[in-house]
Design a protein around this motif. Sequence first.
Motif, PDB file in Angstrom:
ATOM      1  N   SER A 136       0.821  -1.214   0.000  1.00  0.00           N
ATOM      2  CA  SER A 136       0.000   0.000   0.000  1.00  0.00           C
ATOM      3  C   SER A 136       0.855   1.264   0.000  1.00  0.00           C
ATOM      4  CB  SER A 136      -0.919  -0.001   1.234  1.00  0.00           C
ATOM      5  OG  SER A 136      -1.706  -1.159   1.290  1.00  0.00           O
ATOM      6  N   ALA A 137       2.108   1.158  -0.487  1.00  0.00           N
ATOM      7  CA  ALA A 137       3.055   2.270  -0.388  1.00  0.00           C
ATOM      8  C   ALA A 137       2.535   3.542  -1.044  1.00  0.00           C
ATOM      9  CB  ALA A 137       4.395   1.867  -0.997  1.00  0.00           C
ATOM     10  N   LYS A 138       1.859   3.416  -2.207  1.00  0.00           N
ATOM     11  CA  LYS A 138       1.348   4.605  -2.894  1.00  0.00           C
ATOM     12  C   LYS A 138       0.242   5.270  -2.083  1.00  0.00           C
ATOM     13  CE  LYS A 138       2.503   3.334  -7.649  1.00  0.00           C
ATOM     14  NZ  LYS A 138       1.972   3.104  -9.016  1.00  0.00           N
ATOM     15  N   VAL A 139      -0.629   4.464  -1.521  1.00  0.00           N
ATOM     16  CA  VAL A 139      -1.705   5.010  -0.681  1.00  0.00           C
ATOM     17  C   VAL A 139      -1.110   5.683   0.542  1.00  0.00           C
ATOM     18  CG1 VAL A 139      -3.731   4.429   0.710  1.00  0.00           C
ATOM     19  CG2 VAL A 139      -3.339   3.274  -1.483  1.00  0.00           C
ATOM     20  N   ILE A 140      -0.111   5.045   1.146  1.00  0.00           N
ATOM     21  CA  ILE A 140       0.540   5.587   2.340  1.00  0.00           C
ATOM     22  C   ILE A 140       1.229   6.909   2.025  1.00  0.00           C
ATOM     23  CG2 ILE A 140       2.463   5.186   3.931  1.00  0.00           C
ATOM     24  CD1 ILE A 140       1.581   2.221   3.954  1.00  0.00           C
ATOM     25  N   ALA A 141       1.860   7.008   0.857  1.00  0.00           N
ATOM     26  CA  ALA A 141       2.506   8.263   0.466  1.00  0.00           C
ATOM     27  C   ALA A 141       1.486   9.387   0.385  1.00  0.00           C
ATOM     28  CB  ALA A 141       3.225   8.092  -0.869  1.00  0.00           C
ATOM     29  N   GLY A 142       0.294   9.078  -0.127  1.00  0.00           N
ATOM     30  CA  GLY A 142      -0.769  10.083  -0.178  1.00  0.00           C
ATOM     31  C   GLY A 142      -1.229  10.493   1.210  1.00  0.00           C
ATOM     32  N   THR A 143      -1.343   9.513   2.102  1.00  0.00           N
ATOM     33  CA  THR A 143      -1.727   9.812   3.490  1.00  0.00           C
ATOM     34  C   THR A 143      -0.692  10.713   4.152  1.00  0.00           C
ATOM     35  OG1 THR A 143      -2.897   7.700   3.709  1.00  0.00           O
ATOM     36  CG2 THR A 143      -2.220   8.793   5.751  1.00  0.00           C
ATOM     37  N   LEU A 144       0.587  10.412   3.938  1.00  0.00           N
ATOM     38  CA  LEU A 144       1.649  11.217   4.528  1.00  0.00           C
ATOM     39  C   LEU A 144       1.604  12.651   4.009  1.00  0.00           C
ATOM     40  CD1 LEU A 144       4.612   8.668   4.433  1.00  0.00           C
ATOM     41  CD2 LEU A 144       3.166   9.270   6.380  1.00  0.00           C
TER      42      LEU A 144
END
Length: 215
Positions: A136-144
């Motif tokens: 989920s790295a791309k989703v996590i980058a958006g959350t960050l």
Amino acid sequence: LILDRDLRSAMEQAEMEIHYQPQIDAVRGYPVAFDATVHWIHPRFGVVPHEEVLLVAEESGQIAMFGGWLLRTACADCAAWQSADLHGVSVSIGVTARQLANADFPAAVAAALAATGLAPDYLELELREAAVLSRSAKVIAGTLSRLHAMGVRLALDAFASGHTSLTHLRRLPISFLKLDASFVRDLATSERAHSLAAGLGGLVERLGLTGIAEG
């Protein structure tokens, strides 16, 4: 299975204790932040340490509930510090990949800040290498990015202890790097350890980040 079952009631019955470990400014010699860690005083098993509590919360699907409780409680404590003698001291809370992959997480953070009156720049959220390497790295980058836009400060925990790529420092809105304790443990006796720590410290400085040496 017993811990899974008892986790929800543990928060309701005040079996959880938050312990705060200070981050000390090495030049000025006083605390600038406190890391929040949870110890569960279980009536049957005794003290359940922080890492195991997180594991139980993740595996039982209760990480959102547990993480929300920790976030609200730690933010309330930090707000109380601002009203006492610890002006300008932040609180640092570890978050998991599953929390960061939840689209509702930034809203939960905003709600905790609003409910406790804590300014967002006094909250530091720590993510581990597993989060930026997860599926989920791309989703996590958006959350960050959303958290950063709110003014919350972000830290990468245990940096350089595993497979962390330097590209993460370029693309993620990180403010703090926590150097793993293995890099600082032998500073007084190992020239190689000293050179590695100095090199990482120089990297942190050139990137305009704050370095935290663990241990």
